[in-house]
Scaffold this motif. Structure first.
Motif, short mmCIF file in Angstrom:
data_model
loop_
_atom_site.label_atom_id
_atom_site.label_comp_id
_atom_site.label_asym_id
_atom_site.label_seq_id
_atom_site.Cartn_x
_atom_site.Cartn_y
_atom_site.Cartn_z
N HIS A 37 35.52 44.11 3.32
CA HIS A 37 36.91 43.66 3.44
C HIS A 37 37.00 42.25 2.90
O HIS A 37 36.21 41.38 3.31
CB HIS A 37 37.37 43.69 4.91
N GLU A 38 37.93 42.03 1.99
CA GLU A 38 38.17 40.69 1.44
C GLU A 38 38.97 39.90 2.48
O GLU A 38 40.16 40.16 2.67
CB GLU A 38 38.92 40.80 0.12
N ASP A 40 41.19 37.34 4.41
CA ASP A 40 42.33 36.53 4.03
C ASP A 40 42.52 35.39 5.03
O ASP A 40 42.33 34.25 4.72
CB ASP A 40 43.58 37.38 3.91
N ASP A 112 37.93 47.34 1.27
CA ASP A 112 37.86 47.24 -0.18
C ASP A 112 36.62 47.97 -0.68
O ASP A 112 35.58 47.99 -0.02
CB ASP A 112 37.81 45.76 -0.60
#
Length: 117
Positions: A37-38, A40, A112
């Protein structure tokens, strides 16, 4: 970004798990893919559960590679949540990965998947 279906009919030579938030898939063709997971800001996404044995996915072509996204039951622990299931199968067995994403509703809770080489 790539689709998980990219792995369909490919043969994996290894799967490496790094902590509870990254998986690397290496194919016999030398391609490497990353599931993660990118980050944020104000969200958390992690691999909560592996159902089955990842070793069953090694050495035989993947006959199933699909993503299913669901909303979990209501809870007071978060404002927004997403469960993402990745379902894989070879002739040796089935594996389901359940990722959990939680946030205040303004940030991505998705997983992702990309090619890294």
């Amino acid at each position: 970004m790539a689709s998980i279906e990219t792995l369909l009919n490919k043969t994996l030579s290894s799967i490496e798990q790094v902590g509870n938030d990254e998986l690397y898939f290496l194919t016999t063709e030398g391609d490497k893919f990353k599931m993660y997971h990118e980050q944020d800001c104000c969200e958390s996404v992690w691999l909560e559960e592996t159902i089955g044995d990842l070793e069953d996915l090694i050495g035989s072509p993947l006959l199933m590679a699909e993503e299913v996204i669901e909303s979990p039951p209501e809870s007071d622990n978060y404002e927004s949540a997403t469960w993402t299931f990745y379902k894989f199968a070879t002739i040796k067995g089935y594996v389901t990965l359940r990722w959990v994403g939680e946030s205040n509703g303004y940030y991505s809770e998705t997983v992702d998947f990309c090619k890294v080489n």
